[in-house]
Design a protein around this motif. Structure first.
Motif, PDB file in Angstrom:
ATOM      1  N   ARG A   1       4.723  10.773  15.169  1.00 10.72           N
ATOM      2  CA  ARG A   1       5.670   9.707  15.478  1.00 10.72           C
ATOM      3  C   ARG A   1       5.820   8.765  14.297  1.00 10.72           C
ATOM      4  O   ARG A   1       4.854   8.522  13.569  1.00 10.72           O
TER       5      ARG A   1
ATOM      6  N   GLU B   1      -3.540   1.617  19.291  1.00 14.11           N
ATOM      7  CA  GLU B   1      -2.539   0.610  19.645  1.00 14.11           C
ATOM      8  C   GLU B   1      -2.519   0.311  21.137  1.00 14.11           C
ATOM      9  O   GLU B   1      -1.977  -0.707  21.575  1.00 14.11           O
TER      10      GLU B   1
ATOM     11  N   ASP C   1       6.930  -2.653  18.350  1.00 14.76           N
ATOM     12  CA  ASP C   1       6.769  -1.409  17.618  1.00 14.76           C
ATOM     13  C   ASP C   1       6.260  -1.684  16.207  1.00 14.76           C
ATOM     14  O   ASP C   1       6.688  -2.652  15.561  1.00 14.76           O
ATOM     15  N   ILE C   2       5.371  -0.821  15.738  1.00 18.14           N
ATOM     16  CA  ILE C   2       4.871  -0.925  14.366  1.00 18.14           C
ATOM     17  C   ILE C   2       5.086   0.415  13.669  1.00 18.14           C
ATOM     18  O   ILE C   2       5.047   1.473  14.303  1.00 18.14           O
ATOM     19  N   PRO C   3       5.328   0.414  12.358  1.00 24.86           N
ATOM     20  CA  PRO C   3       5.579   1.676  11.649  1.00 24.86           C
ATOM     21  C   PRO C   3       4.304   2.473  11.422  1.00 24.86           C
ATOM     22  O   PRO C   3       3.208   1.910  11.307  1.00 24.86           O
TER      23      PRO C   3
ATOM     24  N   ASP D   1      -1.840  -2.814  13.378  1.00 24.75           N
ATOM     25  CA  ASP D   1      -1.009  -2.408  12.250  1.00 24.75           C
ATOM     26  C   ASP D   1      -1.792  -1.641  11.186  1.00 24.75           C
ATOM     27  O   ASP D   1      -1.322  -0.618  10.663  1.00 24.75           O
TER      28      ASP D   1
ATOM     29  N   THR E   1       2.723   5.022   8.706  1.00 20.06           N
ATOM     30  CA  THR E   1       2.914   5.503   7.340  1.00 20.06           C
ATOM     31  C   THR E   1       1.782   6.407   6.871  1.00 20.06           C
ATOM     32  O   THR E   1       1.673   6.690   5.681  1.00 20.06           O
TER      33      THR E   1
ATOM     34  N   LYS F   1       6.642   5.596  14.680  1.00 22.59           N
ATOM     35  CA  LYS F   1       6.264   4.252  15.101  1.00 22.59           C
ATOM     36  C   LYS F   1       5.348   4.335  16.316  1.00 22.59           C
ATOM     37  O   LYS F   1       5.310   5.341  17.021  1.00 22.59           O
ATOM     38  N   ARG F   2       4.622   3.252  16.544  1.00 25.38           N
ATOM     39  CA  ARG F   2       3.742   3.119  17.702  1.00 25.38           C
ATOM     40  C   ARG F   2       4.045   1.793  18.393  1.00 25.38           C
ATOM     41  O   ARG F   2       4.483   0.832  17.744  1.00 25.38           O
ATOM     42  N   THR F   3       3.757   1.730  19.697  1.00 27.72           N
ATOM     43  CA  THR F   3       4.040   0.527  20.477  1.00 27.72           C
ATOM     44  C   THR F   3       2.733  -0.139  20.889  1.00 27.72           C
ATOM     45  O   THR F   3       1.868   0.500  21.499  1.00 27.72           O
TER      46      THR F   3
ATOM     47  N   TYR G   1      -2.396   2.174  11.044  1.00 30.96           N
ATOM     48  CA  TYR G   1      -1.291   3.069  10.721  1.00 30.96           C
ATOM     49  C   TYR G   1      -0.707   2.789   9.342  1.00 30.96           C
ATOM     50  O   TYR G   1       0.403   3.203   9.021  1.00 30.96           O
TER      51      TYR G   1
END
Length: 365
Positions: A205, A159, A219-221, A166, A223, A207-209, A169
């Motif tokens: 984590r 990221e 921010d993205i989730p 996206d 999973t 989420k990531r930025t 992750y």
């Protein structure tokens, strides 16, 4: 040399430029059409390549000129696009991994078998001089009987540089499914198929930025697991220790090492085609670089597609679907082991791909 194989590409994201450059310089391949959900992106991707048509996916699949579909979509779409190509009677070559799940990949291979078309898959970096020279050293007995190997990839995550990270992750992504294909394919090429895996994994984590591009700061989730480690027990008895992480700053560990009873090898980064292979024998005081002795010289992404296209009917391509399915099965099983806390037996297998002699180009047989 015969007529070139006509290629239609679905997916014109960041990786497509590397494939286009390779296709453009190999006389046995011809890029005839591209498709993407964003037609403007597709037009821009082939702006410097004359005569390449920009089509919808349906139009590309129906185009009778196209012999093989190069599937460069995101992992979650690999199976859908591949199945469309197979239904259209076309060979298909996928960017790695073969599919987001082994179940989807299995459907692809069964459909291809029924339609009598072929499936190939990246990574093709293992066909370059780096991994192939290391393989020749092992096959020539320079380290004696192989005993163990290590494969290590430690980064902070994509990221930081990718404008749309996206899918890294989401299911089908993560360090194992994203980068693991390079490492596991290399290990299978060097040491043969895997019989059992034992794994562990974590996710640091939620989420990531995003760090670059128009979405910078978004921010993205997360999973999927972002740190995966484990042991691959090869059918030969060799034990490979694998560490794949998006949770580290850096590492000084070699990307791959292979240890035998009489010596050890440092194998170049399997994400690249070339690089020095280092050998240290029992009693040696240091390491010496081996000259390139096998593999395609000066190769780039897409050389596996050319190798695939020139493989005779009835012979498994080096970058073939059976190998890619086994690699995906190994990775998926490693995650299953990490979540269950028990060893997982690998039900699939494959042959070690045929070695590549030292060549400076891919030529049809």
């Amino acid at each position: 040399m015969g007529q070139p194989v006509n290629v239609g590409v679905v997916g014109c994201g960041a990786i497509s430029a590397q494939y286009f450059r390779t296709i453009d310089r190999l006389p046995q391949l011809r890029l005839v059409a591209v498709a993407d959900l964003d037609l403007d992106r597709a037009r821009e991707a082939v702006r410097s390549y004359a005569g390449v048509d920009v089509l919808s996916v349906a139009e590309l699949m129906a185009d009778a000129r196209i012999d093989v579909v190069l599937n460069l979509t995101i992992p979650a779409a690999h199976a859908e696009i591949a199945l469309q190509a197979i239904a259209a009677g076309k060979d298909v070559y996928c960017e790695k991994p073969l599919a987001a799940t082994a179940a989807d990949a299995g459907r692809m291979l069964r459909a291809a078998d029924a339609a009598q078309v072929r499936v190939g898959c990246a990574p093709d970096t293992v066909l370059g001089t780096g991994t192939q020279t290391a393989r020749k050293a092992i096959d020539d007995g320079l380290i004696g009987r192989p005993v163990a190997a290590t494969a290590t990839m430690m980064t902070p995550g994509h990221e930081r540089w990718h404008p749309n990270p996206d899918f890294y992750y989401a299911p089908g992504g993560g360090p194992l499914l994203d980068m693991g294909p390079y490492y596991v394919t290399s290990l299978v090429t060097l040491l043969g198929p895997v019989a059992t895996v034992i794994g562990a994994a974590s996710r640091t984590r939620a989420k990531r930025t995003i760090g670059s591009g128009p979405r910078r700061g978004e921010d993205i989730p997360v999973t999927v697991d972002t740190h995966v480690t484990g042991v691959l027990v090869h059918a030969s008895g060799v034990l490979s220790t694998l560490v794949m992480s998006f949770d580290a700053a850096a590492t000084k560990a070699p990307r791959i090492e292979v240890h035998g009873e009489e010596g050890s090898l440092v194998v170049p980064d399997p994400n690249h085609f070339d690089g020095d292979v280092l050998l240290s024998g029992v009693g040696d005081e240091g390491w010496r670089a081996l000259p390139a002795a096998a593999g395609y010289v000066g190769a780039g992404r897409g050389v596996g597609l050319a190798d695939f296209a020139s493989t005779p009917a009835g012979e498994e391509p080096r970058a073939g679907g059976t190998l890619a399915f086994h690699v995906l099965d190994v990775m998926e099983s490693l995650l299953a082991s990490a979540h269950s806390g028990t060893a997982v037996h690998i039900t699939s297998t494959c042959e070690r791909p045929r070695p590549v002699a030292l060549l400076d180009q891919v030529v049809p047989r």
